[in-house]
Motif scaffolding. Structure first.
Motif, PDB file in Angstrom:
ATOM      1  N   HIS A 142      -0.393   2.581   2.748  1.00 35.61           N
ATOM      2  CA  HIS A 142       0.974   2.603   2.200  1.00 35.61           C
ATOM      3  C   HIS A 142       0.979   2.133   0.742  1.00 35.61           C
ATOM      4  O   HIS A 142       1.686   2.674  -0.090  1.00 35.61           O
ATOM      5  CB  HIS A 142       1.882   1.681   3.010  1.00 35.61           C
ATOM      6  N   ALA A 143       0.186   1.105   0.473  1.00 35.32           N
ATOM      7  CA  ALA A 143       0.234   0.468  -0.849  1.00 35.32           C
ATOM      8  C   ALA A 143      -0.271   1.381  -1.964  1.00 35.32           C
ATOM      9  O   ALA A 143       0.194   1.292  -3.099  1.00 35.32           O
ATOM     10  CB  ALA A 143      -0.585  -0.827  -0.827  1.00 35.32           C
ATOM     11  N   LEU A 144      -1.221   2.262  -1.648  1.00 37.80           N
ATOM     12  CA  LEU A 144      -1.853   3.082  -2.695  1.00 37.80           C
ATOM     13  C   LEU A 144      -1.334   4.514  -2.757  1.00 37.80           C
ATOM     14  O   LEU A 144      -1.675   5.260  -3.675  1.00 37.80           O
ATOM     15  CB  LEU A 144      -3.380   3.101  -2.496  1.00 37.80           C
ATOM     16  N   VAL A 152      -0.287   5.785 -11.590  1.00 39.58           N
ATOM     17  CA  VAL A 152       0.469   4.528 -11.523  1.00 39.58           C
ATOM     18  C   VAL A 152      -0.515   3.409 -11.836  1.00 39.58           C
ATOM     19  O   VAL A 152      -1.516   3.249 -11.130  1.00 39.58           O
ATOM     20  CB  VAL A 152       1.077   4.288 -10.122  1.00 39.58           C
ATOM     21  N   ASP A 153      -0.241   2.675 -12.892  1.00 41.54           N
ATOM     22  CA  ASP A 153      -1.167   1.618 -13.295  1.00 41.54           C
ATOM     23  C   ASP A 153      -0.959   0.352 -12.481  1.00 41.54           C
ATOM     24  O   ASP A 153       0.158   0.018 -12.084  1.00 41.54           O
ATOM     25  CB  ASP A 153      -0.965   1.292 -14.791  1.00 41.54           C
ATOM     26  N   PHE A 154      -2.040  -0.373 -12.255  1.00 44.93           N
ATOM     27  CA  PHE A 154      -1.955  -1.718 -11.684  1.00 44.93           C
ATOM     28  C   PHE A 154      -1.570  -2.681 -12.810  1.00 44.93           C
ATOM     29  O   PHE A 154      -1.909  -2.408 -13.953  1.00 44.93           O
ATOM     30  CB  PHE A 154      -3.324  -2.145 -11.119  1.00 44.93           C
ATOM     31  N   GLU A 172      -2.596  -5.485  -7.255  1.00 50.04           N
ATOM     32  CA  GLU A 172      -3.307  -5.779  -8.506  1.00 50.04           C
ATOM     33  C   GLU A 172      -4.497  -4.847  -8.704  1.00 50.04           C
ATOM     34  O   GLU A 172      -5.032  -4.733  -9.805  1.00 50.04           O
ATOM     35  CB  GLU A 172      -3.745  -7.245  -8.512  1.00 50.04           C
ATOM     36  N   GLY A 173      -4.902  -4.190  -7.655  1.00 52.94           N
ATOM     37  CA  GLY A 173      -6.022  -3.257  -7.721  1.00 52.94           C
ATOM     38  C   GLY A 173      -6.365  -2.850  -6.294  1.00 52.94           C
ATOM     39  O   GLY A 173      -5.781  -3.370  -5.343  1.00 52.94           O
ATOM     40  N   GLU A 345     -10.169   5.957  -2.770  1.00 49.51           N
ATOM     41  CA  GLU A 345     -10.122   4.908  -3.810  1.00 49.51           C
ATOM     42  C   GLU A 345     -11.200   3.858  -3.538  1.00 49.51           C
ATOM     43  O   GLU A 345     -11.833   3.337  -4.452  1.00 49.51           O
ATOM     44  CB  GLU A 345      -8.736   4.260  -3.831  1.00 49.51           C
ATOM     45  N   ARG A 346     -11.397   3.561  -2.270  1.00 46.31           N
ATOM     46  CA  ARG A 346     -12.418   2.567  -1.915  1.00 46.31           C
ATOM     47  C   ARG A 346     -13.821   3.121  -2.163  1.00 46.31           C
ATOM     48  O   ARG A 346     -14.687   2.432  -2.683  1.00 46.31           O
ATOM     49  CB  ARG A 346     -12.247   2.122  -0.456  1.00 46.31           C
TER      50      ARG A 346
END
Ligand code: KG4
Ligand code: ZN
Length: 382
Positions: A142-144, A152-154, A172-173, A345-346
């Motif tokens: 959900h967060a990413l 969308v920048d952190f 934050e990342g 992303e991971r």
């Protein structure tokens, strides 16, 4: 033990490596609640995402007679449908298993039986095809999600409001979260569902309450604004739900007007509460990141579909100099594209998992925070 060692040795996911510089294709699997879902996404080296297939099978009708999700029914339904869904997702994406760069599945938090079904299938595919496994925290999905659709920048502020979660996080990342607040009892979607049940409306209740509220008087009942003015940004909805129950009991036989007025007054109480909690969350965010400029406010989860609340978020975003992003409903509610994306992303950071990874019923995003006291329909998980 020998067997586990053998599995680990056979799994390239156990080896940490970075794939930030190549285009990757990830299969995602989601089975943590009452949606069985499979999707394939592509991530470019620049971080742009594309959904190649995205299939969600809702179990709504299986659970509707019970007014909520029944864990055993959910797990069985995942078993019945998941392999077919994965095949379809792969077919639609047009790449074979050999073309994948990783297999991602929700490893928690959620209903354990369901999580095990999805995670086990992902392990099997990863092992059979020699692909890295990505054991994804559902909340990280959900967060990413917003980053799958646009840049969308952190850092940014996340408000997650669904049937199972209600929380503010600073994102934050990838893998770096700071929880600002969470519910100490019911999740917001759960509160909508319970109010709907009290009023004899169907499940899920949120859309029904919203529909009936449109014709109602938001000032007829003065429901409590839970935790308003408190110097944190936690939530509590069980007192509000109890207040609604008392009013409904006092009214006796409910006219259409009564139902509409209760819905409108409930929604007004929620809206005012959210505006207040949001103000606190922004303050805490600014204290943590004083140079963030105009950060994004991302609102995800099924309740984000509520128009009355969306208006509150728009007003707050303007007042607090935030860029509001509400991903489309299909990506806001539970889906596998968000799991595949979080996996991508991971993977780009080399954050892969070994085949021994366990399913987790509880798994806070912010590991530094004590688990929350409250529940949400899936039990304390934030
Ligand atoms: O994210 P979601 O599809 O599933 C999870 O719970 O993870 O969220 C479902 C929740 C339900 O509680 C539903 O009643 C609520 O979102 N919901 C709404 C609306 N649409 C869905 N609540 C208020 N207003 C809506 N329009
Ligand atoms: Zn969810």
């Amino acid at each position: 033990m020998l067997q586990v060692r053998h599995l680990l040795a056979a799994n390239p996911g156990a080896v940490t490596f970075s794939m930030a510089a190549v285009t990757t294709h990830i299969l995602g699997i989601e089975t943590s609640c009452d949606e069985t879902a499979a999707a394939v996404i592509r991530r470019t080296p620049g971080g742009a995402g594309e959904i190649l297939s995205d299939i969600v099978l809702s179990q709504l009708k299986d659970h509707a007679p019970y007014g909520g999700v029944v864990p055993e029914i959910a797990a069985r339904a995942h078993i019945d449908h998941l392999d077919r869904l994965v095949s379809r997702a792969m077919e639609e994406a047009g790449i074979g298993f050999a073309g994948l760069d990783g297999v991602a599945a929700t490893a928690g938090p959620g209903l354990l039986g369901g999580v095990i079904v999805g995670l086990t299938m992902a392990k099997g595919i990863a092992l059979a095809h020699g692909k890295p496994l990505l054991a994804v925290n559902h909340l990280e999905g959900h967060a990413l999600t917003a980053r799958l659709l646009q840049k969308v920048d952190f850092p940014y502020l996340l408000l997650l409001i669904s049937g199972g979660h209600t929380q503010f996080q600073i994102v934050e990342g990838v893998g770096r979260y700071r929880r600002l607040g969470t519910t100490i009892d019911d999740a917001l979607g759960e509160a909508f569902d319970k109010v709907a049940k009290l009023l004899g409306l169907g499940y899920p209740g949120g859309p029904q309450v919203e529909r009936r509220a449109k014709a109602g008087n938001p000032r007829r009942f003065d429901f409590p604004r839970p935790l308003k003015g408190r110097k944190d940004c936690n939530f509590s909805f069980s007192g509000l739900k109890t207040a609604v129950r008392e009013v409904v009991n006092d009214l006796g036989a409910l006219s259409d007007r009564d139902v509409a007025d209760v819905c409108a007054s409930f929604e007004a109480a929620v809206a005012e509460t959210m505006a207040d909690r949001l103000k606190m969350a922004v303050q805490l965010f600014r204290e943590a990141h004083p140079h963030a400029g105009r950060p994004a406010l991302i609102v995800a989860g099924g309740v984000a579909a509520n128009a009355r609340l969306k208006a509150v978020f728009e007003t707050a975003a303007q007042a607090h100099r935030l860029t509001l992003i509400v991903p489309p409903a299909k990506l806001c509610t539970d889906n596998a594209a968000m799991i595949a994306w979080a996996g991508a992303e991971r993977l780009a950071l080399g954050l892969t998992d070994d085949l021994g990874v366990a399913a987790r019923a509880r798994w806070p995003l912010d590991q530094a925070q004590a688990p929350a006291y409250g529940s949400g329909k899936l039990g304390a998980k934030a």
